[in-house]
Design an enzyme around this catalytic site. Sequence first.
Site, PDB file in Angstrom:
ATOM      1  N   ARG A  27      47.067  45.294  23.428  1.00 29.64           N
ATOM      2  CA  ARG A  27      45.696  44.820  23.575  1.00 29.64           C
ATOM      3  C   ARG A  27      45.569  43.318  23.332  1.00 29.64           C
ATOM      4  O   ARG A  27      44.567  42.719  23.707  1.00 29.64           O
ATOM      5  CB  ARG A  27      44.783  45.579  22.601  1.00 29.64           C
ATOM      6  CG  ARG A  27      44.685  47.063  22.891  1.00 29.64           C
ATOM      7  CD  ARG A  27      44.019  47.804  21.744  1.00 29.64           C
ATOM      8  NE  ARG A  27      42.620  47.493  21.631  1.00 29.64           N
ATOM      9  CZ  ARG A  27      41.633  48.205  22.155  1.00 29.64           C
ATOM     10  NH1 ARG A  27      41.915  49.271  22.872  1.00 29.64           N
ATOM     11  NH2 ARG A  27      40.387  47.873  21.976  1.00 29.64           N
ATOM     12  N   TRP A  74      42.275  39.592  17.060  1.00 30.35           N
ATOM     13  CA  TRP A  74      42.274  38.522  18.063  1.00 30.35           C
ATOM     14  C   TRP A  74      41.157  37.573  17.650  1.00 30.35           C
ATOM     15  O   TRP A  74      40.001  37.952  17.622  1.00 30.35           O
ATOM     16  CB  TRP A  74      42.043  39.104  19.448  1.00 30.35           C
ATOM     17  CG  TRP A  74      42.260  38.155  20.579  1.00 30.35           C
ATOM     18  CD1 TRP A  74      43.455  37.797  21.134  1.00 30.35           C
ATOM     19  CD2 TRP A  74      41.249  37.481  21.336  1.00 30.35           C
ATOM     20  NE1 TRP A  74      43.244  36.939  22.182  1.00 30.35           N
ATOM     21  CE2 TRP A  74      41.903  36.724  22.340  1.00 30.35           C
ATOM     22  CE3 TRP A  74      39.855  37.438  21.284  1.00 30.35           C
ATOM     23  CZ2 TRP A  74      41.222  35.943  23.265  1.00 30.35           C
ATOM     24  CZ3 TRP A  74      39.177  36.655  22.197  1.00 30.35           C
ATOM     25  CH2 TRP A  74      39.851  35.916  23.168  1.00 30.35           C
ATOM     26  N   GLY A  99      34.721  43.186  17.401  1.00 28.96           N
ATOM     27  CA  GLY A  99      33.426  42.775  17.924  1.00 28.96           C
ATOM     28  C   GLY A  99      32.965  41.457  17.331  1.00 28.96           C
ATOM     29  O   GLY A  99      33.719  40.755  16.638  1.00 28.96           O
ATOM     30  N   GLU A 481      44.381  36.605  43.088  1.00 31.12           N
ATOM     31  CA  GLU A 481      45.048  37.486  42.139  1.00 31.12           C
ATOM     32  C   GLU A 481      46.468  37.020  41.865  1.00 31.12           C
ATOM     33  O   GLU A 481      46.946  37.056  40.723  1.00 31.12           O
ATOM     34  CB  GLU A 481      45.042  38.920  42.671  1.00 31.12           C
ATOM     35  CG  GLU A 481      45.763  39.938  41.814  1.00 31.12           C
ATOM     36  CD  GLU A 481      45.181  40.116  40.418  1.00 31.12           C
ATOM     37  OE1 GLU A 481      45.862  40.732  39.578  1.00 31.12           O
ATOM     38  OE2 GLU A 481      44.056  39.627  40.151  1.00 31.12           O
ATOM     39  N   HIS A 504      39.772  20.034  52.542  1.00 29.27           N
ATOM     40  CA  HIS A 504      38.519  19.618  51.897  1.00 29.27           C
ATOM     41  C   HIS A 504      38.721  19.315  50.409  1.00 29.27           C
ATOM     42  O   HIS A 504      37.781  19.421  49.620  1.00 29.27           O
ATOM     43  CB  HIS A 504      37.461  20.699  52.086  1.00 29.27           C
ATOM     44  CG  HIS A 504      37.074  20.918  53.521  1.00 29.27           C
ATOM     45  ND1 HIS A 504      36.332  19.998  54.241  1.00 29.27           N
ATOM     46  CD2 HIS A 504      37.355  21.930  54.368  1.00 29.27           C
ATOM     47  CE1 HIS A 504      36.164  20.445  55.464  1.00 29.27           C
ATOM     48  NE2 HIS A 504      36.781  21.613  55.583  1.00 29.27           N
TER      49      HIS A 504
END
Length: 609
Positions: A27, A74, A99, A481, A504
């Site tokens: 995770r 994290w 959270g 991706e 461009h």
Amino acid sequence: MCGIVAATAQRDVAPLLIAGLKALEYRGYDSAGLAVLEDGEVHRVRAKGKVREMESLYLAAPFPGGTGIAHTRWATHGVPNEVNAHPHMIGRVTIVHNGIIENYAKLRTDLQVKGYVFTSETDTEVMAALIDLHLTQGMKLREAVLATVRELEGAYAIAVIDRDEPGHVVGARRGAPLLVGVGIGENFLGSDAQALVQVTNKIIYLEEGDIVEISRENVQVYTLDGKAVERGIQESELSADAVERGEYRHYMQKEIFEQPHAVANTLEARINAHGVLPNVFGIDGDELLAKVKGVHIVACGTSYHAGLVAKYWIEDYARLPVNVEVASEYRYRETVVPEGTLFVAISQSGETADTLAAMRESRRRGYLGTLAICNVPESSVVREADLKLMTRAGPEIGVASTKAFTTQLAALALLTLHLAKQHGLDEARYRDLTEQLLRLPRILDEALKLEPQVIELAERFVQRHHALFLGRGVEYPVAMEGALKLKEISYIHAEAYAAGELKHGPLALVDEDMPVIAVAPNGPLLDKLKSNLQEVRARGGELIVFADAKAHFDGNPARGAVLRIDAGGDFIAPAVFTVPLQLLAYHVAVLRGTDVDQPRNLAKSVTVE
């Protein structure tokens, strides 16, 4: 994102907690810790870095105990270090938290006035103090947690222990996942079923706002108003073998090679030679989809790219207007919702905070209904959607998504065919698209055989710092991706452009040190793309072309290479071209020595904004 494991058992739980944290390493995290309660004393160990660093500290001075909580963090509030690592302890309370608490600053100030001293920069420590305050007022732990979460603004999943209530763990969730693992004489909490697979396959999925209290013999769930409720026990089909690497060097490599099987699973019993089968999207799905006049797709990251591919498909074949939007932007602007618009949420985990919040916001905006395309049946996005289509990819451990993307494309292809049939697509073209989709697993398997050639290409990128990806039409999102994969795991700066935009602006970047990777299917835009690529060659750029075998590229460019691919047809080409781009990113990362499965600063399931 962060991982939670908690246990109350008749055996020492620290080894179980550490094993659970290891199962959640995919995770993404930057510190780890655990705390165990035994004989009225809490023993705690924390460390910056990987779980193994924390485990080594525990093994140097192990401690017994049958009640404990553990966490991989994290960083959000506060830098990654031992002081900010969870669990946090204040007074009688020890807590872990996923959270973000949005009103923590005010709560912190109020608690400091009451004499609480904080040692970390985290919002979590404020929750510990608030729970402790309620305990000092005579509440039991469950009551104190309930009183606390009523004061919180933001998202949380928490597990809490009280030094004076041995054998009990209280959990709560709002906006972040938390589930219960039911054992015999022991019970568990986890942020993911994979954390618990080694101890139980009996799972209770908590609903938004639930509070749960577990002991060795009992599990009781409560609503936010304190009412006891029953939540059903489900048997998880996840096995420990499903999250092992097997013969592969990394999870990402394993998951790239699982794609033919995963896509076959997505299509199984949903389509045959005659087309998409009835009720694929649920019992009432066909009835609702018959009313669709437009589609609004909302997603993040890789799932957003899948949505962009679907926009080309649905508009081309079903002739319906499609809008695709990044979920984090959708919530904060007012959208115009034409009558009959279907809201489609795409998420691998089904817990992506921005996507989930966008789907909830869509309820007030007048959509025809909601469809979830997801890999996790018990997730919040799936439970809250009107219709759902599971991708059946199986566990995806590598942070950089691979098989989730191709299975999402397969699911979106089913939606496209269903809508196209309803809106008058020519029968012969419908049969052709159906046949293409049915052979996609075999074509993906053939694409994987290009790995040796991709490894040779990867050697060209080891010393590079930038790369440019080009695509036209439906292959433009595929180029996006491919660029995302390369930057995620190799840390090479990569950007994608529609090839017609080259002159461009991006052409100014092209020189001999800037490799340009182009996706070249065989189609009406091929000649246009070849002209764009000539602009690269004229500037001395190194050109890497992934070309359909039928696209008639003449040999290799003077500086670069052409890798030929059987794309299998215009409909399935985006999924097929994705495979060599994934392999390129993977092998470049391996050669550069980066952490392929857990790239820096990234998390697998982003459960905060």
